[in-house]
Design a protein around this motif. Structure first.
Motif, mmCIF file in Angstrom:
data_model
loop_
_atom_site.group_PDB
_atom_site.id
_atom_site.type_symbol
_atom_site.label_atom_id
_atom_site.label_comp_id
_atom_site.label_asym_id
_atom_site.label_seq_id
_atom_site.Cartn_x
_atom_site.Cartn_y
_atom_site.Cartn_z
ATOM 1 N N GLU A 122 -24.744 -4.378 3.611
ATOM 2 C CA GLU A 122 -23.735 -3.777 2.735
ATOM 3 C C GLU A 122 -22.350 -3.966 3.370
ATOM 4 O OE1 GLU A 122 -21.701 -1.833 -0.251
ATOM 5 O OE2 GLU A 122 -23.719 -2.694 -0.216
ATOM 6 N N PRO A 123 -21.418 -4.582 2.654
ATOM 7 C CA PRO A 123 -20.108 -4.842 3.250
ATOM 8 C C PRO A 123 -19.283 -3.573 3.431
ATOM 9 C CG PRO A 123 -20.098 -5.413 0.921
ATOM 10 C CD PRO A 123 -21.515 -5.063 1.260
ATOM 11 N N VAL A 124 -18.363 -3.645 4.392
ATOM 12 C CA VAL A 124 -17.463 -2.521 4.698
ATOM 13 C C VAL A 124 -16.143 -2.741 3.955
ATOM 14 C CG1 VAL A 124 -16.194 -1.330 6.534
ATOM 15 C CG2 VAL A 124 -18.520 -2.183 6.952
ATOM 16 N N ARG A 125 -15.697 -1.720 3.259
ATOM 17 C CA ARG A 125 -14.447 -1.838 2.519
ATOM 18 C C ARG A 125 -13.240 -1.787 3.448
ATOM 19 N NH1 ARG A 125 -13.836 -2.572 -2.537
ATOM 20 N NH2 ARG A 125 -15.542 -2.117 -3.998
ATOM 21 N N LYS A 126 -12.211 -2.518 3.087
ATOM 22 C CA LYS A 126 -10.923 -2.348 3.741
ATOM 23 C C LYS A 126 -10.348 -0.997 3.333
ATOM 24 C CE LYS A 126 -9.761 -7.270 3.875
ATOM 25 N NZ LYS A 126 -8.833 -8.325 3.390
ATOM 26 N N PRO A 127 -9.473 -0.413 4.161
ATOM 27 C CA PRO A 127 -8.948 0.913 3.830
ATOM 28 C C PRO A 127 -7.955 0.919 2.672
ATOM 29 C CG PRO A 127 -7.949 0.087 5.854
ATOM 30 C CD PRO A 127 -9.050 -0.864 5.494
ATOM 31 N N GLY A 128 -7.372 -0.232 2.356
ATOM 32 C CA GLY A 128 -6.339 -0.263 1.326
ATOM 33 C C GLY A 128 -6.878 0.086 -0.044
ATOM 34 N N TYR A 129 -6.064 0.803 -0.822
ATOM 35 C CA TYR A 129 -6.442 1.181 -2.187
ATOM 36 C C TYR A 129 -5.799 0.275 -3.232
ATOM 37 C CZ TYR A 129 -5.576 3.509 -6.654
ATOM 38 O OH TYR A 129 -5.429 3.765 -7.986
ATOM 39 N N VAL A 130 -4.522 -0.040 -3.059
ATOM 40 C CA VAL A 130 -3.802 -0.791 -4.087
ATOM 41 C C VAL A 130 -4.407 -2.183 -4.238
ATOM 42 C CG1 VAL A 130 -1.560 -1.720 -4.791
ATOM 43 C CG2 VAL A 130 -1.685 0.537 -3.718
ATOM 44 N N GLU A 173 0.834 -1.193 0.000
ATOM 45 C CA GLU A 173 0.000 0.000 0.000
ATOM 46 C C GLU A 173 0.878 1.256 0.000
ATOM 47 O OE1 GLU A 173 -3.181 0.164 -0.483
ATOM 48 O OE2 GLU A 173 -3.549 -1.994 -0.373
ATOM 49 N N LEU A 174 0.282 2.391 -0.298
ATOM 50 C CA LEU A 174 1.025 3.650 -0.359
ATOM 51 C C LEU A 174 1.344 4.141 1.045
ATOM 52 C CD1 LEU A 174 -1.147 5.254 -3.151
ATOM 53 C CD2 LEU A 174 1.267 4.638 -3.383
ATOM 54 N N ASN A 175 2.611 4.435 1.290
ATOM 55 C CA ASN A 175 3.058 4.972 2.583
ATOM 56 C C ASN A 175 2.517 4.178 3.770
ATOM 57 O OD1 ASN A 175 4.211 6.916 0.988
ATOM 58 N ND2 ASN A 175 2.830 8.554 1.590
ATOM 59 N N PRO A 176 2.886 2.904 3.886
ATOM 60 C CA PRO A 176 2.368 2.102 4.998
ATOM 61 C C PRO A 176 2.778 2.675 6.347
ATOM 62 C CG PRO A 176 4.190 0.980 3.886
ATOM 63 C CD PRO A 176 3.837 2.155 3.042
#
Length: 400
Positions: free
Chosen positions: A381-389, A184-187
């Protein structure tokens, strides 16, 4: 050309953007071929033609250390405290370039020939049938935890020859998730700490398993790798970890993202057209949204100089929705789309080695669910994980 537009619409740390990045991608594609994004210090490449070409362009690399020192490339060396992760990552196919990449890919690719993948089909069917059967017997549950995650992990574990009785087998998914957090960006520092810890533990387990396999070889991939003198032990460790990490992320997220879309839109693929539908689900909501590359030689794109030492973000999710390649229905789900050159598995020398296996797993598990749970429906409705990549959900709770 004038200075590039600052890509303000692209905000990979925003939950709203991660939930639906596609309007921002459309803005980027309309505005040009390359955009400087100051917060990530990357050049964003949003169009299909460019992403496809640059994935194959040898002026770009997943690493630069095969040609330059950190100092020569204008970059700082990694923190020594993070060394276990970088040792693991830097010796795997994903980040290798040049002769080392070609050598290891040639050796490992024997495990992913059409014949070997075809031979895995009965195992995949057996595992998928058992997992879907348990979900149906329970009347539903978390599709991700009960089906999507355990299937590809079990398949890779069987390929590698990780014994079912080893208690570490239950740690494969947590180890993998911790290591993949580094992409992920800037872990965060906590993400880095978990990745380093998982790298140490996973590597130690594999060394111990290698010692057992040297004494009593089997018919598994680890035994086959140990018989290859051209591979160092670290290369074997990194290869096994990469096969697990890369071998299940696309399958897990395409299964969950795909079923969420199907359930929300109230549509189902036809069994006789399932392979085409799976390709469309990979395109429509791409599990790996972005792939990074280092610029190894000065290059020009759309009149802009992108100098050596820069980093480009190849926006796979944007490329797969580009109307210049997929036509006016690029933002629509078409489960019968006949012409679908999506880039979900990459392209060029780093094209996903396990793509045939991922396709087998996806078509098998979708077929099992369509046959045995025709009334599948969302509970919430499912909750998204915060990760984008690597883009997915925390869970997908369903009823059958």
């Amino acid at each position: 050309m004038d200075a590039p537009m600052d890509a303000a619409a692209y905000d990979p740390w925003s939950p709203e953007f991660v939930a639906d990045p596609y309007p921002a991608y459309a803005e980027l594609r309309a505005a040009g071929r390359a955009h400087w994004h100051e917060p990530t210090r990357q050049w964003l490449i949003p169009r299909h033609e460019d992403v496809s070409a640059l994935l194959r362009d040898r002026r770009l690399g997943r690493t630069y250390t095969h040609r330059f020192t950190h100092e020569e490339f204008g970059r700082e060396a990694p923190d020594p405290a993070h060394e276990p992760f970088h040792t693991l990552n830097d010796h795997g196919l994903l980040d290798l370039e040049g002769a080392d990449h070609a050598r290891i890919r040639r050796l490992v690719s024997k495990a992913f020939t059409p014949r070997t993948v075809e031979n895995l089909a009965p195992t995949v069917r057996r595992l998928a049938a058992g997992l879907v059967g348990d979900l149906v017997a329970a009347g539903g549950g978390d599709l991700q935890a009960m089906v999507a995650e355990p299937l590809p992990v079990a398949v890779i574990a069987e390929m590698l020859g990780i014994p079912e009785e080893d208690e570490e087998r239950g740690l494969l998914r947590p180890w993998s998730a911790a290591i993949c957090g580094m992409f992920e960006l800037n872990p965060s520092e906590e993400t880095v700490r978990r990745a380093v810890e998982a790298s140490v533990e996973f590597s130690a387990y594999l060394r111990e398993l290698f010692a057992r396999r040297r004494k009593t070889p089997g018919e598994d991939l680890i035994s086959a790798l140990l018989a290859v003198p051209e591979l160092t032990e670290q290369e074997m460790i990194s290869t096994c970890v990469l096969l697990l990490n890369a071998g299940h992320e696309a399958t897990v997220n395409t299964t969950v993202n795909g079923w969420r879309i199907l359930l929300q839109e109230g549509v189902r693929p036809r069994l006789e057209n399932l392979s085409t539908a799976v390709e469309e689900l990979l395109r429509y909501d791409t599990p790996l949204q972005m792939f990074e590359r280092w610029v190894l030689d000065d290059m020009e794109l759309d009149g802009l100089l992108i100098p050596r030492g820069s980093e480009v973000a190849l926006l796979l999710g944007s490329a797969n929705r580009d109307p210049s390649r997929f036509g006016p229905t690029s933002d629509a789900l078409d489960l019968t789309r006949p012409d679908n050159p999506h880039l979900a598995f990459g392209a060029g020398i780093h094209y996903c080695l396990g793509a045939p296996l991922a396709r087998l797993e996806l078509t098998t598990v979708f077929a099992e669910l369509l046959r045995r749970a025709p009334g599948l429906r969302l509970v919430s409705e499912p909750v998204r994980k915060p990760g984008y990549v690597i883009r997915g959900f925390e869970e997908l709770v369903v009823e059958v």
